[in-house]
Design an enzyme around this catalytic site. Structure first.
Site, PDB file in Angstrom:
ATOM      1  N   ASP A  10       3.242   2.227  -4.762  1.00 33.44           N
ATOM      2  CA  ASP A  10       3.264   2.385  -6.231  1.00 33.44           C
ATOM      3  C   ASP A  10       4.031   3.635  -6.665  1.00 33.44           C
ATOM      4  OD1 ASP A  10       1.244   3.983  -5.171  1.00 33.44           O
ATOM      5  OD2 ASP A  10      -0.168   3.618  -6.805  1.00 33.44           O
ATOM      6  N   GLY A  52     -13.297   1.214  -3.740  1.00 31.24           N
ATOM      7  CA  GLY A  52     -11.892   0.830  -3.707  1.00 31.24           C
ATOM      8  C   GLY A  52     -11.619  -0.513  -4.361  1.00 31.24           C
ATOM      9  N   LEU A  53     -12.603  -1.038  -5.115  1.00 26.89           N
ATOM     10  CA  LEU A  53     -12.388  -2.315  -5.803  1.00 26.89           C
ATOM     11  C   LEU A  53     -12.184  -2.095  -7.305  1.00 26.89           C
ATOM     12  CD1 LEU A  53     -14.961  -4.492  -3.833  1.00 26.89           C
ATOM     13  CD2 LEU A  53     -12.521  -4.114  -3.390  1.00 26.89           C
ATOM     14  N   SER A  54     -11.971  -0.837  -7.650  1.00 33.02           N
ATOM     15  CA  SER A  54     -11.575  -0.448  -8.995  1.00 33.02           C
ATOM     16  C   SER A  54     -12.603  -0.752 -10.077  1.00 33.02           C
ATOM     17  CB  SER A  54     -10.232  -1.070  -9.377  1.00 33.02           C
ATOM     18  OG  SER A  54      -9.687  -0.295 -10.412  1.00 33.02           O
ATOM     19  N   ASP A 102      -4.295  -0.879 -11.011  1.00 32.51           N
ATOM     20  CA  ASP A 102      -5.665  -1.320 -11.283  1.00 32.51           C
ATOM     21  C   ASP A 102      -5.826  -1.796 -12.718  1.00 32.51           C
ATOM     22  OD1 ASP A 102      -5.855  -0.286  -8.775  1.00 32.51           O
ATOM     23  OD2 ASP A 102      -7.295   1.297  -9.282  1.00 32.51           O
ATOM     24  N   GLU A 158       0.837  -1.209   0.000  1.00 35.67           N
ATOM     25  CA  GLU A 158       0.000   0.000   0.000  1.00 35.67           C
ATOM     26  C   GLU A 158       0.870   1.257   0.000  1.00 35.67           C
ATOM     27  OE1 GLU A 158      -3.158  -0.297  -1.202  1.00 35.67           O
ATOM     28  OE2 GLU A 158      -3.371  -1.812   0.364  1.00 35.67           O
ATOM     29  N   HIS A 159       0.545   2.182  -0.922  1.00 33.10           N
ATOM     30  CA  HIS A 159       1.301   3.431  -1.106  1.00 33.10           C
ATOM     31  C   HIS A 159       2.744   3.153  -1.528  1.00 33.10           C
ATOM     32  CE1 HIS A 159      -1.452   6.702   0.314  1.00 33.10           C
ATOM     33  NE2 HIS A 159      -2.097   5.644   0.751  1.00 33.10           N
TER      34      HIS A 159
HETATM   35  P1  ADP Z   1     -13.449   2.719  -7.771  1.00 30.31           P
HETATM   36  O1  ADP Z   1     -12.531   2.560  -8.932  1.00 30.31           O
HETATM   37  O2  ADP Z   1     -12.795   2.449  -6.463  1.00 30.31           O
HETATM   38  O3  ADP Z   1     -14.736   1.965  -7.908  1.00 30.31           O
HETATM   39  P2  ADP Z   1     -13.493   5.414  -8.750  1.00 30.31           P
HETATM   40  O4  ADP Z   1     -13.969   6.689  -8.163  1.00 30.31           O
HETATM   41  O5  ADP Z   1     -12.089   5.328  -9.198  1.00 30.31           O
HETATM   42  O6  ADP Z   1     -13.847   4.267  -7.697  1.00 30.31           O
HETATM   43  O7  ADP Z   1     -14.395   5.062 -10.016  1.00 30.31           O
HETATM   44  C1  ADP Z   1     -15.800   4.977  -9.891  1.00 30.31           C
HETATM   45  C2  ADP Z   1     -16.461   5.675 -11.075  1.00 30.31           C
HETATM   46  O8  ADP Z   1     -16.253   4.926 -12.291  1.00 30.31           O
HETATM   47  C3  ADP Z   1     -17.969   5.740 -10.955  1.00 30.31           C
HETATM   48  O9  ADP Z   1     -18.383   6.810 -10.117  1.00 30.31           O
HETATM   49  C4  ADP Z   1     -18.363   5.967 -12.408  1.00 30.31           C
HETATM   50  O10 ADP Z   1     -18.148   7.301 -12.794  1.00 30.31           O
HETATM   51  C5  ADP Z   1     -17.365   5.102 -13.156  1.00 30.31           C
HETATM   52  N1  ADP Z   1     -17.957   3.774 -13.448  1.00 30.31           N
HETATM   53  C6  ADP Z   1     -17.538   2.575 -12.990  1.00 30.31           C
HETATM   54  N2  ADP Z   1     -18.341   1.579 -13.439  1.00 30.31           N
HETATM   55  C7  ADP Z   1     -19.295   2.161 -14.204  1.00 30.31           C
HETATM   56  C8  ADP Z   1     -20.425   1.685 -14.951  1.00 30.31           C
HETATM   57  N3  ADP Z   1     -20.744   0.386 -14.991  1.00 30.31           N
HETATM   58  N4  ADP Z   1     -21.181   2.604 -15.625  1.00 30.31           N
HETATM   59  C9  ADP Z   1     -20.849   3.904 -15.602  1.00 30.31           C
HETATM   60  N5  ADP Z   1     -19.809   4.410 -14.915  1.00 30.31           N
HETATM   61  C10 ADP Z   1     -19.034   3.567 -14.227  1.00 30.31           C
HETATM   62 MG    MG Z   2     -10.781   3.690  -9.326  1.00 35.10          MG
END
Ligand code: ADP
Ligand code: MG
Length: 383
Positions: A36, A123-125, A171, A33-34
Site C-alpha cells: 500500500d 488484524g480484521l479491521s 481498510d 502485503e506492504h
Molecule cells: P483492528 O483494526 O485490527 O481490529 P486496531 O488497533 O486498528 O485493530 O483497532 C482496534 C480498536 O478500535 C479497539 O481497540 C477500539 O479502540 C476500537 N474499536 C473497534 N470496535 C469497537 C467497538 N465496537 N467499540 C469501541 N471501540 C471499538
Molecule cells: Mg485497524
C-alpha cells in the site's frame, strides 16, 4: 454476533428514541502485503463480521457514545470535542465526527450506540468498521450522501490524524466499496478498483495464530525505511520511479546489486507481490482457483523469506493448512509477525478443515487458535 433488534432496543431504552442503524464490515486481505505505501495493489474482501452503529439526534448540544463492547459511555459538547483520541476507543468515532465537520458536513449533536463482532486488534479491521459505521450514521443525520470514496478517505484521515495511527486506505475503502461474494483489487495510488468474483462455494477461513510478536511495531518502520532506500537507488537510475510500484523486476535485475542484501529482498517482495496481486484478481475473474492458490503460496513464501515478516507460528499455521483437504490457498495476512492467516477453502470441506487445522496447530505450537469461517460480504449500508 451482531444483533440489530438488540441494539435498536438498547439504544431506545438508553436514549429514549428509536434509532437509525448502520452496519460496516471488517475485512481480510487475500493478497498484497506492504504494497500500500509503495503505491501498489491490495486485494481485500469485506467479511461477515462488522460493527453496528445506532444513532438518534440530541437537543442538548452533546455527542454521547455508548460502546456495547466496552460497556462504557463518553459524553462531550459537540463544539468542544477533545483535540485527539487520547488512546481511548472513543477516538475512532469522535475522530470521524470531527473530520466530517471539518470537511463541511453539518453533523448535529447525537446519541450513538456501537456494537461490533469483529475481534478487536486481530488484524480484521474493527477500527475501519467502527469508523465507517459511525460515518454513515453521522452523515444520515447531516442529510448528506457523499461518494463512498470520499467517506473512505475521511475515515482514514480520522484514524491518521485523530487516533494517530498511520494506516493506509485499504481498510476504509473495502468497508465502503466491498461487495458480496467478491474480492476487491485496489490500486492504492489511484484508488481505481475492480471487483473479482469469489465462487459461493468457497469459504474464507481466518485463523488467528493468537500471537503478535512485540517487534511488529518497530519492524514496520524498519521495513518502510528499507523500501524507501531501495526505491531511491532505483530512482537514481530511472527518475520516473516515484514509488516502488513504478519499478519492475527488470529494474531490480539491473540495479539490485547496488543495494544491501536486505534492501534488495524487501524490494523484490513488493515488486513481485504487486504482480501476484493483479494476477490473483485475474485468476479469480477466470475462475482459475489452482492459479490463485499457487499465487497465495508464493506470496506467503515471499513474505517469509524476502520480507522476513512472518514468524514460526504463522508458518506452522500455513504449513498445516497446506496439508489439509479442501484448501485452495493459505497465507499470513496483515502487517506481519503474527496475527491471522487467511485460507480459501472449499465450503463443503470447511468444517472439517477448521477442526483439523485447529488440532494440528495445537499439536505443533501448543496454542489454541481461534478460527473463523467467513464469506465475502457487502459494503457498509443502512439496516
Ligand atoms: P483492528 O483494526 O485490527 O481490529 P486496531 O488497533 O486498528 O485493530 O483497532 C482496534 C480498536 O478500535 C479497539 O481497540 C477500539 O479502540 C476500537 N474499536 C473497534 N470496535 C469497537 C467497538 N465496537 N467499540 C469501541 N471501540 C471499538
Ligand atoms: Mg485497524
Amino acid at each position: 454476533m451482531l444483533d440489530v433488534n438488540g441494539i435498536t432496543k438498547k439504544h431506545a431504552e438508553r436514549f429514549g428514541a428509536e434509532p437509525a442503524v448502520f452496519l460496516a464490515p471488517g475485512r481480510v486481505n487475500l493478497i498484497g502485503e506492504h504494497t500500500d505505501y509503495a503505491g501498489g495493489f491490495v486485494m481485500p474482501a469485506a467479511i461477515d463480521f462488522g460493527t453496528l452503529a445506532a444513532i438518534t439526534p440530541r437537543s442538548d448540544g452533546r455527542v454521547v457514545i455508548w460502546s456495547e463492547n466496552f460497556n462504557e459511555q463518553v459524553s462531550h459538547q459537540l463544539e468542544g470535542l477533545p483535540k485527539n483520541g487520547g488512546g481511548h476507543w472513543s477516538g475512532y468515532p469522535l475522530g470521524v465526527v470531527k473530520i466530517l465537520r471539518e470537511a463541511g458536513f453539518a453533523v448535529p449533536p447525537f446519541s450513538l450506540t456501537v456494537q461490533g463482532d469483529v475481534p478487536l486488534g486481530a488484524g480484521l479491521s474493527s477500527s475501519a468498521s467502527i469508523e465507517v459505521a459511525t460515518a454513515l450514521a453521522a452523515l444520515s443525520l447531516a442529510g448528506a450522501n457523499p461518494e463512498r470514496e470520499a467517506i473512505a478517505k475521511l475515515c482514514q484521515r480520522a484514524e491518521n490524524v485523530y487516533v494517530g495511527a498511520s494506516c493506509g486506505i485499504m481498510d476504509q475503502f473495502i468497508a465502503c466499496r466491498g461487495a458480496e461474494n467478491h474480492a476487491l483489487l485496489l490500486d492504492c495510488r489511484s484508488l481505481e478498483y475492480r471487483l473479482a468474483p469469489i465462487p459461493v462455494n468457497i469459504s474464507l477461513v481466518i485463523a488467528n495464530t493468537m500471537v503478535k510478536h512485540a517487534i511488529a511495531g518497530g519492524e514496520y518502520g524498519i521495513r518502510r525505511g528499507e523500501v524507501e532506500e531501495g526505491t531511491e537507488i532505483l530512482r537514481s537510475h530511472r527518475p520516473e520511479i516515484k514509488l516502488l510500484r513504478d519499478a519492475t523486476t527488470k529494474d531490480l535485475e539491473r540495479w539490485g546489486a547496488e543495494m544491501p542484501d536486505n534492501v534488495l529482498r524487501r524490494c523484490r517482495h513488493i515488486i513481485t507481490e504487486n504482480l501476484r496481486t493483479v494476477a490473483a484478481a485475474d485468476a479469480l475473474a477466470a475462475g482459475n482457483l489452482k492459479r490463485l492458490g499457487d499465487l497465495m503460496a508464493a506470496a506467503h513464501a515471499s513474505y517469509r523469506d524476502d520480507f522476513e515478516a512472518s514468524c514460526e507460528e504463522a508458518d506452522a499455521m500455513v504449513e498445516a493448512a497446506q496439508q489439509l483437504p479442501g484448501l485452495i490457498g493459505a497465507r499470513l495476512t496483515g502487517g506481519g509477525f503474527g496475527g491471522c492467516t487467511v485460507n480459501l477453502v472449499h465450503a463443503e470441506l470447511a468444517e472439517d478443515f477448521v477442526a483439523r487445522l485447529h488440532d494440528t496447530y495445537r499439536a505443533t505450537t501448543g496454542i489454541d487458535a481461534e478460527i473463523y469461517r467467513c464469506h465475502a460480504s457487502a459494503a457498509a449500508h443502512a439496516v
